[in-house]
Write an enzyme that holds these catalytic residues in place. Structure first.
Site, PDB file in Angstrom:
ATOM      1  N   ARG A   3       0.861  -1.192   0.000  1.00  0.00           N
ATOM      2  CA  ARG A   3       0.000   0.000   0.000  1.00  0.00           C
ATOM      3  C   ARG A   3       0.893   1.237   0.000  1.00  0.00           C
ATOM      4  NH1 ARG A   3      -2.486   3.147   4.571  1.00  0.00           N
ATOM      5  NH2 ARG A   3      -4.115   4.354   3.568  1.00  0.00           N
TER       6      ARG A   3
ATOM      7  N   HIS B 149      -2.834  10.886   0.329  1.00  0.00           N
ATOM      8  CA  HIS B 149      -2.300  10.683   1.679  1.00  0.00           C
ATOM      9  C   HIS B 149      -1.706  12.021   2.130  1.00  0.00           C
ATOM     10  CE1 HIS B 149      -1.021   7.329   4.577  1.00  0.00           C
ATOM     11  NE2 HIS B 149      -0.700   8.457   5.175  1.00  0.00           N
TER      12      HIS B 149
ATOM     13  N   GLU C 264      -7.626   8.821   5.789  1.00  0.00           N
ATOM     14  CA  GLU C 264      -7.917   9.517   7.036  1.00  0.00           C
ATOM     15  C   GLU C 264      -8.427  10.952   6.862  1.00  0.00           C
ATOM     16  OE1 GLU C 264      -4.566   9.150   9.660  1.00  0.00           O
ATOM     17  OE2 GLU C 264      -4.743   6.992   9.750  1.00  0.00           O
TER      18      GLU C 264
ATOM     19  N   ASN D 206      -7.528   2.281   9.765  1.00  0.00           N
ATOM     20  CA  ASN D 206      -6.205   2.411  10.381  1.00  0.00           C
ATOM     21  C   ASN D 206      -6.408   2.397  11.881  1.00  0.00           C
ATOM     22  OD1 ASN D 206      -5.262   2.698   7.801  1.00  0.00           O
ATOM     23  ND2 ASN D 206      -4.877   4.896   7.952  1.00  0.00           N
TER      24      ASN D 206
ATOM     25  N   TYR E 252      -4.582   2.193  15.743  1.00  0.00           N
ATOM     26  CA  TYR E 252      -3.373   2.275  16.580  1.00  0.00           C
ATOM     27  C   TYR E 252      -3.657   2.059  18.058  1.00  0.00           C
ATOM     28  CZ  TYR E 252      -0.944   3.678  12.423  1.00  0.00           C
ATOM     29  OH  TYR E 252      -0.390   3.666  11.164  1.00  0.00           O
TER      30      TYR E 252
ATOM     31  N   GLU F 267      -3.693   0.036   8.153  1.00  0.00           N
ATOM     32  CA  GLU F 267      -2.504   0.443   8.913  1.00  0.00           C
ATOM     33  C   GLU F 267      -2.636  -0.071  10.330  1.00  0.00           C
ATOM     34  OE1 GLU F 267      -1.573   4.646   9.054  1.00  0.00           O
ATOM     35  OE2 GLU F 267      -1.909   4.815   6.902  1.00  0.00           O
TER      36      GLU F 267
HETATM   37  C1  GCO Z   1      -1.867   7.700   9.130  1.00  0.00           C
HETATM   38  C2  GCO Z   1      -0.783   7.877   8.567  1.00  0.00           C
HETATM   39  C3  GCO Z   1       0.564   7.513   8.759  1.00  0.00           C
HETATM   40  C4  GCO Z   1       1.183   7.752  10.091  1.00  0.00           C
HETATM   41  C5  GCO Z   1       0.822   6.679  11.060  1.00  0.00           C
HETATM   42  C6  GCO Z   1       1.481   6.823  12.397  1.00  0.00           C
HETATM   43  O1  GCO Z   1      -2.522   7.282   8.126  1.00  0.00           O
HETATM   44  O2  GCO Z   1      -2.134   8.107  10.212  1.00  0.00           O
HETATM   45  O3  GCO Z   1      -1.108   7.147   7.436  1.00  0.00           O
HETATM   46  O4  GCO Z   1       1.058   8.346   7.775  1.00  0.00           O
HETATM   47  O5  GCO Z   1       2.536   7.783   9.912  1.00  0.00           O
HETATM   48  O6  GCO Z   1      -0.535   6.690  11.273  1.00  0.00           O
HETATM   49  O7  GCO Z   1       1.089   8.004  13.014  1.00  0.00           O
END
Ligand code: GCO
Length: 472
Positions: free
Chosen positions: A84, A128, A173, A299, A301, A353
């Site tokens: 990707r 992006h 995002e 995505n 985290y 992600e």
């Molecule tokens: C995101 C971003 C990334 C960041 C990652 C870490 O989509 O937020 O794609 O570019 O680097 O999330 O913060």
């Protein structure tokens, strides 16, 4: 006493499940003016004093424009199915409108052909974040004209490459672009105005929908979708103020995007909360935004914990915390995926992600990044949990292939499974990359033999730590 190992048999993921690694153009490419590339809002933003923590910029980054072949070889070595990546809009159409840049288009064509030659599926993202700066001079995403420029951009890229792409994502995002870029101003273009941000968010969503419609009308068959950054929102306490704020934050992050995409309307409670800052919506806009898509990317985290008293102290969680200050919370991914599947008529979902920033040490050619390895293993396990609960998952991609330019944090934060020495540009596979490669080999072997899935060892020390997959 040694930690007791917990063995977990993951399901053999479906044959068509796509494993990948992800990057984005601005974070890795460098070469900001090479061969006619125009400036993006991030090139400009990096020059504002104090905007980037370490005062750095994307001028060199990972020198990917020069080293792309070496990078594709690395990706091949990992044994992933997909890569990707994103196209830099100002590299292919420097001003965002007007003339296209043949050399920029050639670069991405070579990249796509290079992926196909290595039997890796190209997953392309159009936006992006690196909007052509010239469009920002005319209002950027707050201007409705940018919507039409984006549709043209989507058409141009798809005409040139669509027949060879496995997937096209319109935006990565939109919440980050709009809220961090136009409301809090900590990201490019650095504007601090809520009404502007909300108009920007509407234009991002509208341009997504109109691009999908336009590409469909032209007969392109490439799967189309969008990528959202989402987190479950948990109230810090059961106090009514915390619960109310949690519902609002969930509205602003998740329902603000999921409702228009799948229900054709912005959530009433958030519109009411925004008052005069709510965006202007024209007739037909919501129908365009809710045009059906082929996939949705998430995505993930961490979760968010919401307190009406102010920012929640992440250290009070007792969990492991990444170098970004984010709590490691894999079960939040299961919760999120199950909720999306339950509340919305979603197409197949990807985790587009997932990964973590940790302090890495390169020593004797190795980076023992066990925290990152465990982070990835535990989140893959969380995806398996969601699938067991009936969620249709299409793939999982690690963020990121390479250490790279982490936006306002500059080069201080490392997310790569491959270490980059920014002085020599030398790439070194970290232990997490070696683990991912072994895990994928085991998955593939199980696929081919129709045999049992690889078992992963999860130990319960420090909140469950995962080791390499073992064959049993
Ligand atoms: C995101 C971003 C990334 C960041 C990652 C870490 O989509 O937020 O794609 O570019 O680097 O999330 O913060």
């Amino acid at each position: 006493m040694p930690a007791q190992a917990i063995y977990r048999r993951l399901p053999r993921f479906p044959d068509e499940f796509v494993w990948g690694v992800a990057t984005s153009a601005f974070q890795i490419e460098g070469a900001p003016t090479l061969d006619g590339k125009g400036p993006s809002i991030w090139d400009t933003f990096c020059r504002q004093p104090g905007a980037i923590a370490d005062g750095s910029n994307g001028d060199v980054a990972c020198e990917h424009v020069r080293r792309w072949q070496e990078d594709l070889d690395l990706i091949k070595d990992l044994g992933v199915d997909a890569y990707r990546f994103s196209v830099s809009w100002p590299r292919v159409r420097p001003g965002g409108s007007g003339a296209w840049n043949a050399k920029g288009l050639d670069f991405y064509e070579q990249l796509v052909d290079g992926l196909l030659a290595r039997d890796i599926k190209p997953y392309l993202t159009l936006n992006h974040w690196d909007l052509p700066d010239e469009l920002q001079q005319q209002g950027g995403w707050a201007s409705r004209d940018t919507v039409h420029r984006f549709v043209e951009y989507a058409q141009g890229i798809t005409q040139r490459l669509g027949d060879r792409l496995a997937s096209i994502t319109t935006h990565n995002e939109p919440w980050v672009i709009a809220v961090l870029g136009y409301e809090t101003g900590i990201f490019a273009p650095g504007i601090k105005d809520r009404a502007t941000a909300m108009q920007a968010t509407h234009h991002l969503m509208l341009s997504h929908g109109l691009a999908v419609q336009a590409l469909r009308a032209e007969g392109h068959a490439t799967p189309l979708g969008i990528v959202l950054n989402l987190s479950p929102m948990h109230a810090a306490t059961d106090a009514p103020q915390d619960l109310e704020k949690t519902r609002l934050e969930d509205g602003r992050l998740l329902r603000w995007y999921m409702d228009p995409l799948f229900k054709g309307a912005y959530p009433d409670d958030v519109v009411a909360y925004l008052g005069d800052d709510a965006p202007t919506v024209q007739s037909g806009d919501m129908a365009a935004i809710s045009t059906p898509m082929d996939f949705l990317g998430v995505n993930y985290y961490s979760r968010s914990v919401i307190s009406a008293q102010g920012p929640w102290d992440v250290n009070s969680s007792g969990r492991e915390i990444t170098d970004m200050g984010w709590e490691v919370y894999p079960e939040g991914l299961t919760e999120l995926l199950v909720r999306m599947h339950r509340d919305y008529p979603v197409p197949p979902l990807y985790v587009t992600e997932n990964g973590g920033a940790f302090k890495d040490h390169l020593q004797d050619g190795r980076v023992h990044d066990h925290q990152r390895r465990d982070f990835i293993a535990r989140h893959i396990s969380a995806v398996a949990d969601a699938m067991e609960q009936g969620v249709h998952m299409a793939g999982y991609m690690v963020w990121s292939l390479l250490d790279n330019f982490e936006w306002a944090s500059g080069f201080e934060k490392r997310f790569g499974i491959v270490h980059v020495d920014y002085t020599t540009q030398c790439r070194t596979l970290k232990d997490s990359a070696l683990w991912y490669r072994d895990f994928l080999r085991a998955q593939k072997a199980a696929r081919q033999n129709r045999g049992p899935a690889p078992t992963m060892v999860l130990s319960n020390q420090h909140n469950a730590v995962a080791a390499a997959p073992v064959q049993d």
